[in-house]
Design a protein around this motif. Sequence first.
Motif, PDB file in Angstrom:
ATOM      1  N   GLY A 182       7.123   8.021 -27.690  1.00  0.00           N
ATOM      2  CA  GLY A 182       7.395   7.754 -26.282  1.00  0.00           C
ATOM      3  C   GLY A 182       7.011   8.886 -25.359  1.00  0.00           C
ATOM      4  N   ILE A 183       6.605   8.510 -24.148  1.00  0.00           N
ATOM      5  CA  ILE A 183       6.383   9.466 -23.054  1.00  0.00           C
ATOM      6  C   ILE A 183       7.079   8.931 -21.816  1.00  0.00           C
ATOM      7  N   LEU A 184       7.780   9.804 -21.123  1.00  0.00           N
ATOM      8  CA  LEU A 184       8.282   9.504 -19.786  1.00  0.00           C
ATOM      9  C   LEU A 184       7.664  10.523 -18.838  1.00  0.00           C
ATOM     10  N   ALA A 185       6.867  10.034 -17.899  1.00  0.00           N
ATOM     11  CA  ALA A 185       6.277  10.906 -16.877  1.00  0.00           C
ATOM     12  C   ALA A 185       6.950  10.594 -15.551  1.00  0.00           C
ATOM     13  N   THR A 186       7.466  11.627 -14.899  1.00  0.00           N
ATOM     14  CA  THR A 186       8.051  11.493 -13.566  1.00  0.00           C
ATOM     15  C   THR A 186       7.125  12.209 -12.592  1.00  0.00           C
ATOM     16  N   VAL A 187       6.614  11.448 -11.629  1.00  0.00           N
ATOM     17  CA  VAL A 187       5.594  11.951 -10.707  1.00  0.00           C
ATOM     18  C   VAL A 187       6.193  12.034  -9.303  1.00  0.00           C
ATOM     19  N   TYR A 188       5.998  13.173  -8.656  1.00  0.00           N
ATOM     20  CA  TYR A 188       6.479  13.397  -7.289  1.00  0.00           C
ATOM     21  C   TYR A 188       5.290  13.642  -6.375  1.00  0.00           C
ATOM     22  N   ALA A 189       5.334  13.108  -5.152  1.00  0.00           N
ATOM     23  CA  ALA A 189       4.292  13.406  -4.173  1.00  0.00           C
ATOM     24  C   ALA A 189       4.822  13.127  -2.767  1.00  0.00           C
ATOM     25  N   THR A 190       4.257  13.824  -1.802  1.00  0.00           N
ATOM     26  CA  THR A 190       4.663  13.658  -0.400  1.00  0.00           C
ATOM     27  C   THR A 190       3.901  12.487   0.223  1.00  0.00           C
TER      28      THR A 190
END
Length: 352
Positions: A246-254
């Motif tokens: 498994g992979i969990l990617a949490t992506v943040y951007a303005t």
Amino acid sequence: MGDLGRVPVGIIGASGYGGVQLVRLLVDHPRLELAYLGGESSAGQAFSDLYPHLGHQVQQAIEPIDLNRIADRCQVVFLSLPNGLAFKMAPTLLEKGCKVLDLSADYRFFDLATYTAWYGGDRTDKDIAETAVYGLPELYRDRIARSQLVGCPGCYPTASLLALSPLLKQGLIVPETAIIDAKSGTSGGGRQAKTNLLLAEADNSLSAYNVARHRHTPEIEQICSDLAGHEVLVQFTPHLIPMVRGILATVYATLRDPGLVREDLLTIYTAFYRSCPWVKILPSGVYPQTKWAYGTNLCYLGVEVDPRTDRVIVMSAIDNLMKGQAGQAIQCLNLMMGWDETLGLPQLAFYP
């Protein structure tokens, strides 16, 4: 050639985790026949000696790598090898008429200078490399369908790019603000003896690694730049988490438009992936868990907006050995053969 019209397929590098996933998927696939298993260190061994749980289905031995023999027996070849080996084999296989899907980094880059800067090695296959298509079907489906050579994406880039693509393609974010915080299970490290992957070392612990220098960074940036129409740099930090898959990617951007709310983005994501059977957009306020994708080729996406910071937060969950590796490779092959891209791939997770 092949059994009852099935397409004969070979795997070079069949003994690793990517290889055994491919074997499992090929045995279950209604249009493919497993015609060759190849490797160097394991040549001469029965595949069931390495993986006894498959002995009732797979009676083949792992054979030495002989490209001429492979091309005679196979219409399609998967290269499931460490970086730096596929580019020495793919040109010969292509010349002999095989379709080639490479699971390493050798054919993921539009520009070979990027590959050599991050992976090293002398590349003499520039003309061949220029024909390769990046194997993320949700973005490059039509190109994959026409290709003879596919460079299958890494697991982190798959999870990260599926989260980011609608935002970049639609110009919804300030690209340079993108931050990817991702966690992967230990199977991402392959089937070798590594101290940091021992149960006693990895269990009950969570750690970042290769901070600011992970080799998947330029791969993510390449596709982000392609989507945005200009060069984009991203901050990517991978972590090792004590689970197998498994992979969990949490992506943040303005956000460029601070007036956008969660429902707006869910509408945009649903439209963007409307013809993508393997991407599931979760309902408002539901966030993905890796277990939901376990054993499937699915990617689950959850979307949130923080009005205080004007940031969008996208969470992406995949099985790193499936949508992040072998499952996605089969998805690409289905497209290359003109079949439905869901053919022969599991859609229901092992649960709990």
